[in-house]
Motif scaffolding. Structure first.
Motif, PDB file in Angstrom:
ATOM      1  N   ILE A 198       0.842  -1.209   0.000  1.00 36.73           N
ATOM      2  CA  ILE A 198       0.000   0.000   0.000  1.00 36.73           C
ATOM      3  C   ILE A 198       0.876   1.257   0.000  1.00 36.73           C
ATOM      4  CG2 ILE A 198      -1.628   1.375   1.361  1.00 36.73           C
ATOM      5  CD1 ILE A 198      -2.881  -1.230   2.303  1.00 36.73           C
ATOM      6  N   ALA A 199       1.923   1.246   0.826  1.00 34.38           N
ATOM      7  CA  ALA A 199       2.829   2.399   0.894  1.00 34.38           C
ATOM      8  C   ALA A 199       3.521   2.623  -0.444  1.00 34.38           C
ATOM      9  CB  ALA A 199       3.856   2.192   2.000  1.00 34.38           C
ATOM     10  N   ALA A 200       3.960   1.534  -1.080  1.00 33.70           N
ATOM     11  CA  ALA A 200       4.644   1.640  -2.369  1.00 33.70           C
ATOM     12  C   ALA A 200       3.707   2.159  -3.452  1.00 33.70           C
ATOM     13  CB  ALA A 200       5.217   0.281  -2.767  1.00 33.70           C
ATOM     14  N   VAL A 201       2.487   1.618  -3.478  1.00 37.62           N
ATOM     15  CA  VAL A 201       1.499   2.055  -4.470  1.00 37.62           C
ATOM     16  C   VAL A 201       1.129   3.521  -4.245  1.00 37.62           C
ATOM     17  CG1 VAL A 201      -0.881   1.741  -5.264  1.00 37.62           C
ATOM     18  CG2 VAL A 201       0.572  -0.250  -4.866  1.00 37.62           C
ATOM     19  N   ALA A 202       0.953   3.891  -2.978  1.00 34.01           N
ATOM     20  CA  ALA A 202       0.623   5.287  -2.651  1.00 34.01           C
ATOM     21  C   ALA A 202       1.745   6.221  -3.088  1.00 34.01           C
ATOM     22  CB  ALA A 202       0.368   5.429  -1.150  1.00 34.01           C
ATOM     23  N   TYR A 203       2.984   5.789  -2.881  1.00 35.94           N
ATOM     24  CA  TYR A 203       4.143   6.611  -3.241  1.00 35.94           C
ATOM     25  C   TYR A 203       4.231   6.787  -4.753  1.00 35.94           C
ATOM     26  CZ  TYR A 203       8.788   8.581  -2.335  1.00 35.94           C
ATOM     27  OH  TYR A 203       9.865   9.423  -2.211  1.00 35.94           O
ATOM     28  N   LEU A 204       4.055   5.689  -5.495  1.00 39.14           N
ATOM     29  CA  LEU A 204       4.103   5.759  -6.957  1.00 39.14           C
ATOM     30  C   LEU A 204       2.929   6.561  -7.506  1.00 39.14           C
ATOM     31  CD1 LEU A 204       5.187   2.084  -7.784  1.00 39.14           C
ATOM     32  CD2 LEU A 204       6.600   4.151  -7.884  1.00 39.14           C
ATOM     33  N   GLY A 205       1.752   6.366  -6.914  1.00 41.41           N
ATOM     34  CA  GLY A 205       0.588   7.133  -7.338  1.00 41.41           C
ATOM     35  C   GLY A 205       0.764   8.609  -7.042  1.00 41.41           C
ATOM     36  N   SER A 206       1.381   8.906  -5.898  1.00 45.13           N
ATOM     37  CA  SER A 206       1.662  10.290  -5.535  1.00 45.13           C
ATOM     38  C   SER A 206       2.629  10.920  -6.536  1.00 45.13           C
ATOM     39  CB  SER A 206       2.260  10.338  -4.124  1.00 45.13           C
ATOM     40  OG  SER A 206       2.747  11.625  -3.819  1.00 45.13           O
ATOM     41  N   PHE A 207       3.618  10.146  -6.974  1.00 45.95           N
ATOM     42  CA  PHE A 207       4.577  10.643  -7.966  1.00 45.95           C
ATOM     43  C   PHE A 207       3.865  11.023  -9.256  1.00 45.95           C
ATOM     44  CE2 PHE A 207       7.075   9.285 -11.729  1.00 45.95           C
ATOM     45  CZ  PHE A 207       7.983  10.337 -11.742  1.00 45.95           C
ATOM     46  N   ALA A 208       2.989  10.142  -9.723  1.00 44.78           N
ATOM     47  CA  ALA A 208       2.243  10.418 -10.952  1.00 44.78           C
ATOM     48  C   ALA A 208       1.376  11.667 -10.797  1.00 44.78           C
ATOM     49  CB  ALA A 208       1.384   9.212 -11.319  1.00 44.78           C
ATOM     50  N   LEU A 209       0.746  11.817  -9.635  1.00 43.18           N
ATOM     51  CA  LEU A 209      -0.094  12.981  -9.375  1.00 43.18           C
ATOM     52  C   LEU A 209       0.740  14.258  -9.330  1.00 43.18           C
ATOM     53  CD1 LEU A 209      -2.833  14.206  -8.658  1.00 43.18           C
ATOM     54  CD2 LEU A 209      -2.388  13.613  -6.259  1.00 43.18           C
ATOM     55  N   SER A 210       1.907  14.196  -8.685  1.00 39.07           N
ATOM     56  CA  SER A 210       2.778  15.370  -8.594  1.00 39.07           C
ATOM     57  C   SER A 210       3.265  15.803  -9.979  1.00 39.07           C
ATOM     58  CB  SER A 210       3.984  15.066  -7.693  1.00 39.07           C
ATOM     59  OG  SER A 210       3.584  14.902  -6.360  1.00 39.07           O
ATOM     60  N   VAL A 211       3.612  14.828 -10.810  1.00 38.21           N
ATOM     61  CA  VAL A 211       4.049  15.143 -12.174  1.00 38.21           C
ATOM     62  C   VAL A 211       2.927  15.835 -12.935  1.00 38.21           C
ATOM     63  CG1 VAL A 211       4.710  14.155 -14.404  1.00 38.21           C
ATOM     64  CG2 VAL A 211       5.753  13.290 -12.305  1.00 38.21           C
ATOM     65  N   SER A 212       1.716  15.298 -12.797  1.00 36.96           N
ATOM     66  CA  SER A 212       0.562  15.874 -13.481  1.00 36.96           C
ATOM     67  C   SER A 212       0.321  17.316 -13.051  1.00 36.96           C
ATOM     68  CB  SER A 212      -0.682  15.022 -13.197  1.00 36.96           C
ATOM     69  OG  SER A 212      -1.833  15.598 -13.777  1.00 36.96           O
ATOM     70  N   ILE A 213       0.436  17.575 -11.750  1.00 35.85           N
ATOM     71  CA  ILE A 213       0.222  18.931 -11.224  1.00 35.85           C
ATOM     72  C   ILE A 213       1.349  19.863 -11.675  1.00 35.85           C
ATOM     73  CG2 ILE A 213       0.095  20.337  -9.133  1.00 35.85           C
ATOM     74  CD1 ILE A 213      -1.141  17.878  -7.724  1.00 35.85           C
ATOM     75  N   PHE A 214       2.590  19.407 -11.555  1.00 32.99           N
ATOM     76  CA  PHE A 214       3.753  20.240 -11.842  1.00 32.99           C
ATOM     77  C   PHE A 214       3.815  20.627 -13.327  1.00 32.99           C
ATOM     78  CE2 PHE A 214       8.580  20.667 -12.022  1.00 32.99           C
ATOM     79  CZ  PHE A 214       8.560  21.953 -11.512  1.00 32.99           C
ATOM     80  N   GLU A 215       3.403  19.724 -14.187  1.00 30.19           N
ATOM     81  CA  GLU A 215       3.450  20.028 -15.621  1.00 30.19           C
ATOM     82  C   GLU A 215       2.437  21.099 -16.025  1.00 30.19           C
ATOM     83  OE1 GLU A 215       2.948  16.208 -17.472  1.00 30.19           O
ATOM     84  OE2 GLU A 215       5.135  15.821 -17.517  1.00 30.19           O
ATOM     85  N   LYS A 216       1.459  21.351 -15.149  1.00 33.36           N
ATOM     86  CA  LYS A 216       0.455  22.366 -15.448  1.00 33.36           C
ATOM     87  C   LYS A 216       0.737  23.699 -14.772  1.00 33.36           C
ATOM     88  CE  LYS A 216      -3.153  18.823 -15.857  1.00 33.36           C
ATOM     89  NZ  LYS A 216      -4.399  18.275 -15.270  1.00 33.36           N
ATOM     90  N   VAL A 217       1.769  23.713 -13.924  1.00 37.33           N
ATOM     91  CA  VAL A 217       2.093  24.926 -13.177  1.00 37.33           C
ATOM     92  C   VAL A 217       2.743  25.937 -14.101  1.00 37.33           C
ATOM     93  CG1 VAL A 217       3.540  25.898 -11.356  1.00 37.33           C
ATOM     94  CG2 VAL A 217       2.327  23.762 -10.958  1.00 37.33           C
ATOM     95  N   GLU A 218       2.290  27.190 -14.006  1.00 38.04           N
ATOM     96  CA  GLU A 218       2.891  28.289 -14.776  1.00 38.04           C
ATOM     97  C   GLU A 218       3.721  29.141 -13.845  1.00 38.04           C
ATOM     98  OE1 GLU A 218       2.707  28.636 -17.959  1.00 38.04           O
ATOM     99  OE2 GLU A 218       1.237  27.048 -18.356  1.00 38.04           O
ATOM    100  N   TRP A 219       4.916  29.465 -14.279  1.00 39.83           N
ATOM    101  CA  TRP A 219       5.812  30.285 -13.463  1.00 39.83           C
ATOM    102  C   TRP A 219       5.925  31.674 -14.052  1.00 39.83           C
ATOM    103  CZ3 TRP A 219       7.782  28.243  -8.989  1.00 39.83           C
ATOM    104  CH2 TRP A 219       7.650  26.857  -8.832  1.00 39.83           C
TER     105      TRP A 219
END
Length: 219
Positions: A198-219
């Motif tokens: 569960i911890a591993a899946v949560a960590y990998l899922g969190s990574f995918a979510l962070s990438v998705s959010i970060f790619e949409k961030v405008e600086w």
């Protein structure tokens, strides 16, 4: 990727030396005293603290403007996020290793007075901090990329509380399922495997979510 990892390391190197020294001093005191409760508490400290140090590096990057500069470099945003997750995992692994070493020394000095259920107690004390570390990271990084660096302290507090709540909730569920008969070795190792997955899946899922959010961030 290697350059990003080196930057993450240099970002926490100064604080890590201080923290590592403090951990060794506190751990040594616990070793000398030999109290089972104190040693057990210490086992939960190094890995999460090391991981929080890795997260705090993001705030330092923001203050130095490196966070904005590195997205102009010829690297993918996915790799930037990946370097943070890898650094976080390495920091947690170092913390787990520290606990394993100190627990081994404690047993050599005072004998096996810490593990009522034998090997499974040792595994619990060594791995629990590491598992907590992965849940902290799984919660913290998406919130960081969503809310920004100005809320880093709040994010760390929420991540720690959320990770502890998950661990306690899972432990409570195991005890309810086990009933009055207690948790047998088979059930224990099965539940340990489940929480690790569960911890591993949560960590990998969190990574995918962070990438998705970060790619949409405008600086």
């Amino acid at each position: 990727m290697n350059g990003l990892l080196k930057n993450n390391f240099y970002g926490v190197a100064g604080n890590m030396k201080v923290l590592f020294t403090a951990i060794i001093i506190v751990g040594s005191i616990f070793e000398v005293i030999g109290d089972a409760a104190m040693v057990s508490i210490f086992a939960f400290i190094p890995a999460p603290i090391m991981a929080l140090l890795a997260i705090s590096c993001l705030r330092k990057e923001s203050a130095s403007k490196w966070g904005k500069y590195k997205i102009t470099l010829p690297v993918k945003r996915k790799d930037i996020v990946k370097s943070q997750y890898v650094s976080h995992a390495i920091a947690g692994a170092i913390g787990v290793l520290v606990v394993a070493v100190f627990m081994g020394i404690a047993v050599i000095i005072h004998g096996n007075v810490y593990f009522y259920y034998g090997f499974r107690d040792a595994i619990t004390l060594i791995l629990s901090g590491g598992i907590l570390t992965f849940f902290i990271g799984a919660i913290a990084y998406p919130l960081y990329y969503l809310w920004g660096d100005d809320k880093t302290e709040i994010i760390m507090v929420l991540a720690v509380l959320g990770a502890i709540a998950i661990i306690l909730g899972f432990s409570l569920l195991i005890n309810i399922v086990a009933g009055e008969g207690g948790v047998s070795d088979a059930k224990y190792y099965l539940s340990l495997l489940v929480i690790i997955v569960i911890a591993a899946v949560a960590y990998l899922g969190s990574f995918a979510l962070s990438v998705s959010i970060f790619e949409k961030v405008e600086w």
